[in-house]
Write a protein that holds these residues in place. Structure first.
Motif, PDB file in Angstrom:
ATOM      1  N   ARG A 172       0.839  -1.210   0.000  1.00  0.00           N
ATOM      2  CA  ARG A 172       0.000   0.000   0.000  1.00  0.00           C
ATOM      3  C   ARG A 172       0.865   1.247   0.000  1.00  0.00           C
ATOM      4  O   ARG A 172       0.561   2.226  -0.679  1.00  0.00           O
ATOM      5  N   ALA A 173       1.943   1.214   0.770  1.00  0.00           N
ATOM      6  CA  ALA A 173       2.839   2.364   0.825  1.00  0.00           C
ATOM      7  C   ALA A 173       3.510   2.577  -0.527  1.00  0.00           C
ATOM      8  O   ALA A 173       3.701   3.721  -0.965  1.00  0.00           O
ATOM      9  N   TYR A 174       3.853   1.479  -1.193  1.00  0.00           N
ATOM     10  CA  TYR A 174       4.575   1.590  -2.463  1.00  0.00           C
ATOM     11  C   TYR A 174       3.710   2.237  -3.552  1.00  0.00           C
ATOM     12  O   TYR A 174       4.189   3.070  -4.315  1.00  0.00           O
TER      13      TYR A 174
ATOM     14  N   GLY B 200       1.032   4.060  -3.012  1.00  0.00           N
ATOM     15  CA  GLY B 200       0.454   5.326  -2.563  1.00  0.00           C
ATOM     16  C   GLY B 200      -0.978   5.241  -2.100  1.00  0.00           C
ATOM     17  O   GLY B 200      -1.712   6.233  -2.182  1.00  0.00           O
ATOM     18  N   GLY B 201      -1.392   4.096  -1.617  1.00  0.00           N
ATOM     19  CA  GLY B 201      -2.757   3.964  -1.109  1.00  0.00           C
ATOM     20  C   GLY B 201      -3.268   2.550  -1.230  1.00  0.00           C
ATOM     21  O   GLY B 201      -2.519   1.627  -1.577  1.00  0.00           O
TER      22      GLY B 201
ATOM     23  N   GLU C 262      -7.051   5.798  -6.186  1.00  0.00           N
ATOM     24  CA  GLU C 262      -7.635   7.138  -6.247  1.00  0.00           C
ATOM     25  C   GLU C 262      -7.704   7.649  -7.692  1.00  0.00           C
ATOM     26  O   GLU C 262      -7.338   8.780  -7.995  1.00  0.00           O
TER      27      GLU C 262
END
Length: 314
Positions: free
Chosen positions: A241-243, A245-246, A266
């Motif tokens: 998720r961090a890689y 960006g969400g 997003e």
């Protein structure tokens, strides 16, 4: 000589067809747009009033520009990081071009675009112009400055190369959609066995990260290896998720006329997975995650109503 408004309108009327040809030849939307714009510059510099058949003239100019691109692209791809895959086009993208015949639909399928990478530049041009756009062998010979007999030989050779690499008989769209949904359910089950049952024994998975997103340089081969990879790919983790960006959402959709999975964060498309499905099961996954090749997909995704996602990936 300055173009009249009528001259500009004639070119713009031809633009969609030119872009569709260029995309099939180059496998890149951005390169196709550049090739069509270069064609316009040559149209602008030409004595348009002396051109008897504008469509043929424009197609010849574009074709030769693409031939130059294909020749240089071969050299560039020798230094490309990892696997090279075409840029996927989502449903409704006008660059997909005509889809009235089986040949037209097949020529823009992700599997065939990938197979056409094996062809020589001349083979690819002849195949596309004949198979997808119905040009006669005489017209193609004039465009490429070759004999008609030579063009026919090139076409038959190209068609054989593509046919030899194609998977077994394809299935209808509704069944393919159901299998994509079954695949997503199996991939998120945390178990390998349900995935293996959906795959052919010789299934493969190929990823293109372009050196910007992690992607294995060598394809995964065999049902168990592919299933194990897919199980891990869809396993939730904070690091993933961090890689990206969400928390990504996942949809079952179509790309290049075939079944596909879109992963978006997003509204930004971060991955398009094109599935090749036959009556025997899923034969191949071709996964595009190179962000440079997903810009157009993101634009197209934002412009369409794709409903609610089927699931959260990780």
């Amino acid at each position: 000589m300055a173009l009249t408004m009528n001259d500009v309108e004639r070119f713009e009327a031809a633009r969609p067809r030119l872009e569709a040809i260029a995309y099939r030849l180059l496998g890149s939307a951005s390169d196709s747009e550049d090739a069509v714009q270069d064609t316009f510059l040559r149209w602008q510099a030409a004595d348009v009033e002396r051109i008897e058949v504008p469509e043929a003239w424009l197609t010849k100019v574009l074709t030769n520009l693409c031939l130059n691109q294909l020749t240089s692209a071969r050299a560039r791809r020798e230094t490309y990081v990892g696997q090279w895959l075409p840029e996927p086009l989502l449903a409704g993208d006008p660059m997909l071009g005509p889809a009235d015949t089986a040949e037209q639909r097949e020529s823009v399928s992700y599997a065939v675009l990938t197979l056409m990478e094996r062809l020589s530049p001349n083979e690819r041009v002849v195949y596309v112009l004949r198979e997808a756009f119905g040009h006669s062998h005489r017209e193609i010979a004039e465009m490429l400055d070759i004999t008609e007999a030579s063009g026919q030989q090139i076409f038959h050779r190209a068609k054989k190369h593509v046919a030899d690499g194609k998977a077994r008989t394809e299935i209808d769209e509704a069944t393919a959609q159901r299998i994509v949904e079954e695949f997503l359910a199996a991939a998120t089950s945390g178990r390998t066995e349900p995935l293996v049952r959906l795959l052919t024994q010789d299934a493969i998975s190929i990823g293109d990260g372009g050196g910007k997103v992690p992607a294995r340089a060598k394809a995964f081969e065999g049902a168990v290896a592919v299933a194990t990879f897919m199980r891990g790919l869809f396993r939730p983790s904070e690091a993933k998720r961090a890689y990206v960006g969400g928390s990504p959402d996942v949809w079952a959709t179509t790309a290049n006329g075939g079944p596909a999975v879109v992963v978006a964060v997003e509204g930004r498309v971060v991955g398009v997975m094109c599935l090749e499905i036959t009556t025997d099961g899923i034969v191949a996954f071709r996964n595009q995650v190179n962000p440079d090749k997903l810009e157009r997909a993101t634009q197209q995704w934002a412009a369409t109503d794709h409903g609610d996602p089927l699931l959260k990936a990780f």
